[in-house]
Design a protein around this motif. Structure first.
Motif, short mmCIF file in Angstrom:
data_model
loop_
_atom_site.label_atom_id
_atom_site.label_comp_id
_atom_site.label_asym_id
_atom_site.label_seq_id
_atom_site.Cartn_x
_atom_site.Cartn_y
_atom_site.Cartn_z
N MET A 55 -7.26 2.49 14.35
CA MET A 55 -6.62 2.42 13.04
C MET A 55 -5.68 3.61 12.91
N ASN A 105 -1.63 -3.35 -1.09
CA ASN A 105 -2.93 -3.90 -0.77
C ASN A 105 -2.70 -5.33 -0.29
N GLU A 162 -3.77 3.90 7.22
CA GLU A 162 -4.08 2.48 7.16
C GLU A 162 -5.52 2.31 6.67
N ARG A 163 -5.71 1.33 5.76
CA ARG A 163 -7.05 1.11 5.21
C ARG A 163 -7.65 -0.14 5.84
N SER A 164 -8.96 -0.16 5.94
CA SER A 164 -9.65 -1.33 6.47
C SER A 164 -9.66 -2.44 5.41
N LEU A 165 -9.96 -3.65 5.85
CA LEU A 165 -10.06 -4.76 4.92
C LEU A 165 -11.15 -4.49 3.88
N ASP A 166 -12.26 -3.92 4.29
CA ASP A 166 -13.33 -3.59 3.34
C ASP A 166 -12.85 -2.60 2.28
N GLN A 167 -12.08 -1.61 2.68
CA GLN A 167 -11.54 -0.65 1.71
C GLN A 167 -10.59 -1.34 0.74
N GLU A 168 -9.75 -2.21 1.27
CA GLU A 168 -8.81 -2.92 0.40
C GLU A 168 -9.54 -3.87 -0.54
N ARG A 169 -10.63 -4.50 -0.07
CA ARG A 169 -11.43 -5.36 -0.96
C ARG A 169 -12.04 -4.53 -2.08
#
Length: 185
Positions: free
Chosen positions: A1, A80, A5-12
């Motif tokens: 990463m 996001n 950059e943020r992970s999908l979990d962070q964006e959720r």
């Protein structure tokens, strides 16, 4: 990463931490307009109002987002990917008018049924995005009750169906207000 950059979990978590009230409030307002108009206007005129009102939900939602703290048009907020997914679900709802319009041309009273159900499908992915049952409740309950009302109240479709949709929006809004939200970060 990559850095930043943020992970999908962070964006959720970021997405789910928002109030998520602007669009359902806009939907409730516009469907209420359709229902009120349905009391006073003949169904063909009410159908035109339904087309206009449901087409304005996204724009009213963008306006209301300034007051709910969501501010959809705020360019200073980090991007996001789920905002994009959400707007794709709005686009999906718009594309379903390709189903609603031919049925409308055959039976103009089909419009509350088709638009009421098809535009509610965007709530299913919302449940996954925010990891909460409210979107499933909204989409499934809305579909079942709209179909039932279409058969049970054929002479009042432009009043009863919007009333059901508004009631479901009000429950949805109450659940969204009371739900436990994850921290944004």
């Amino acid at each position: 990463m990559m850095i930043g950059e943020r992970s999908l979990d962070q964006e959720r978590r970021e997405f789910a931490a928002r109030s998520l009230l602007a669009m359902p409030i806009a939907g409730a307002i516009m469907w209420a307009v359709v229902g009120v108009v349905g009391v006073f206007l003949p169904s063909r005129a009410a159908a035109m109002v339904l087309f206009l009102a449901t087409g304005m939900i996204a724009y009213l939602g963008m306006f209301l987002s300034k007051f709910t703290g969501e501010n959809f048009l705020d360019r200073s907020r980090p991007k996001n990917a789920l905002d994009t997914l959400f707007f794709f679900t709005v686009g999906q709802s718009v594309l379903t008018y390709a189903i609603a319009i031919p049925f409308y041309l055959v039976d103009h009273t089909s419009l509350p049924l088709t638009v009421g159900i098809l535009s509610g499908t965007m709530w299913l992915p919302m449940s996954w995005i925010i990891d909460h049952w409210v979107g499933l409740f909204h989409g499934i309950t809305r579909t079942a009750l709209v179909v039932a009302a279409w058969y049970v109240f054929p002479a009042h479709r432009f009043v009863v169906i919007p009333a059901i949709i508004v009631a479901i929006y009000l429950v949805t809004i109450a659940v969204l207000v009371r739900r436990e939200r994850p921290p944004a970060g």
